[in-house]
Design an enzyme around this catalytic site. Sequence first.
Site, PDB file in Angstrom:
ATOM      1  N   ASN A 167     -10.174  -0.428  -0.817  1.00 33.47           N
ATOM      2  CA  ASN A 167      -8.712  -0.332  -0.769  1.00 33.47           C
ATOM      3  C   ASN A 167      -8.147  -0.866  -2.092  1.00 33.47           C
ATOM      4  O   ASN A 167      -8.209  -2.068  -2.349  1.00 33.47           O
ATOM      5  CB  ASN A 167      -8.210  -1.150   0.428  1.00 33.47           C
ATOM      6  CG  ASN A 167      -6.706  -1.067   0.607  1.00 33.47           C
ATOM      7  OD1 ASN A 167      -5.991  -0.579  -0.265  1.00 33.47           O
ATOM      8  ND2 ASN A 167      -6.218  -1.564   1.731  1.00 33.47           N
ATOM      9  N   CYS A 223       0.813  -1.221   0.000  1.00 30.65           N
ATOM     10  CA  CYS A 223       0.000   0.000   0.000  1.00 30.65           C
ATOM     11  C   CYS A 223       0.845   1.269   0.000  1.00 30.65           C
ATOM     12  O   CYS A 223       0.333   2.355  -0.269  1.00 30.65           O
ATOM     13  CB  CYS A 223      -0.935  -0.004   1.199  1.00 30.65           C
ATOM     14  SG  CYS A 223      -2.062  -1.397   1.118  1.00 30.65           S
ATOM     15  N   HIS A 276      -3.550   7.057   2.179  1.00 26.16           N
ATOM     16  CA  HIS A 276      -3.903   5.730   1.669  1.00 26.16           C
ATOM     17  C   HIS A 276      -5.273   5.355   2.225  1.00 26.16           C
ATOM     18  O   HIS A 276      -5.565   5.591   3.396  1.00 26.16           O
ATOM     19  CB  HIS A 276      -2.841   4.718   2.116  1.00 26.16           C
ATOM     20  CG  HIS A 276      -3.245   3.298   1.860  1.00 26.16           C
ATOM     21  ND1 HIS A 276      -3.645   2.867   0.626  1.00 26.16           N
ATOM     22  CD2 HIS A 276      -3.341   2.226   2.696  1.00 26.16           C
ATOM     23  CE1 HIS A 276      -3.954   1.581   0.699  1.00 26.16           C
ATOM     24  NE2 HIS A 276      -3.789   1.170   1.933  1.00 26.16           N
TER      25      HIS A 276
END
Length: 329
Positions: free
Chosen positions: A286, A116, A256
């Site tokens: 996500n 990520c 994020h």
Amino acid sequence: MEKIRAAITAVGGYVPEDLLTNADLEKMVDTTDEWIKTRTGITERHILRGEGKATSDLAAPAVLDLCRNRGIDPNEIDCLIVATVTPDMFFPNTANFVSDKVGIKNAWGFDILAACSGFLYALTTGASIIESGRYKKVVVVGADKMSSIVDYTDRTTCILFGDGAGAVLLEPNYEGYGVLDSILKSDGSGGKYLNMKGGGSYHPPSHETVDNKEHYIFQDGQPVFKFAVTGMADVSYELIERNHLTADDIAWLVPHQANKRIIDATARRMGLSDEKVMMNIHRYGNTTAATIPLCLWDYRDKLNKGDNIVLAAFGGGFTWGATWVKWWI
Ligand code: UT7
């Protein structure tokens, strides 16, 4: 002469059409819209469907969008970096597949794997390539087809992830705009909490790795959550403190998008109100390396030249970091 900085001069993005909503997931696993929304902030995700479709099929339209937005021909690009945990294949690199699909003929390229935090690692790398003075146009892509590694019978992970890609173009700037500072961190002891065990040199593919579901994401959510909350907030605070920035100086936090609660904690630690926080987790879930550039893409009309923005991420590895950008466009 003024130092060469890497300014973001264009943004591109792409999400596939097909949606996977919380209502759809309620029919697939034992979950509820209410649980997903309150624990994560997610309402729906986009999923790339179709035989033979890969991460490069997300990245290529994002890069084409970026070229259109900047008014450049793909052949002007010098270097293409793709951050991803879902490469089309182990090798060759996804950057090559993207270049081929876009029609980029004069560039070199490579992939970066930092989960990520991949986009921040790639952005910092791309900025260094511009700052070296050797290259004029570097494209940094964050792209992931997370649906290719999600176990849709595991309710603890399948509700979290979506597919998408975002891209930025970096060009030299001599007026102090662009990537101004970056703090990147990693801690390999966190690898056990979030990973995909099968398929690599550790556990090469076998009937056993398939039976054990080792080709899917494994996540021990609570420890990741705990480390993410402190990691993302601390590194963002460290970045603004060492650059003597206050909350008033910052126009946007670009976090994020893993969990709304992690984002809220980071914003609070930096003293930022909700209006200064980019948020699109409800629409995309996500998307791993794509979350940050997809935020920039969604909010591009709200960004103004000279805005100080802080990009922040935490992810598998563990990897985490924060980057200060003075917006040029
Ligand atoms: O992007 C890379 C980095 N990743 C992250 O930052 C993710 C970090 N972790 C998280 O965001 C959260 O840990 C999750 C969203 C993954 C999970 O939220 P949580 O508040 O930590 O829930 P939990 O794992 O503690 O589970 C609480 C309960 C459990 O039931 P019991 O044991 O209390 O009876 C789970 O079995 O919720 C249950 N549960 C669910 N219930 C309904 C877990 N998943 C689901 C689900 N629907 N989908």
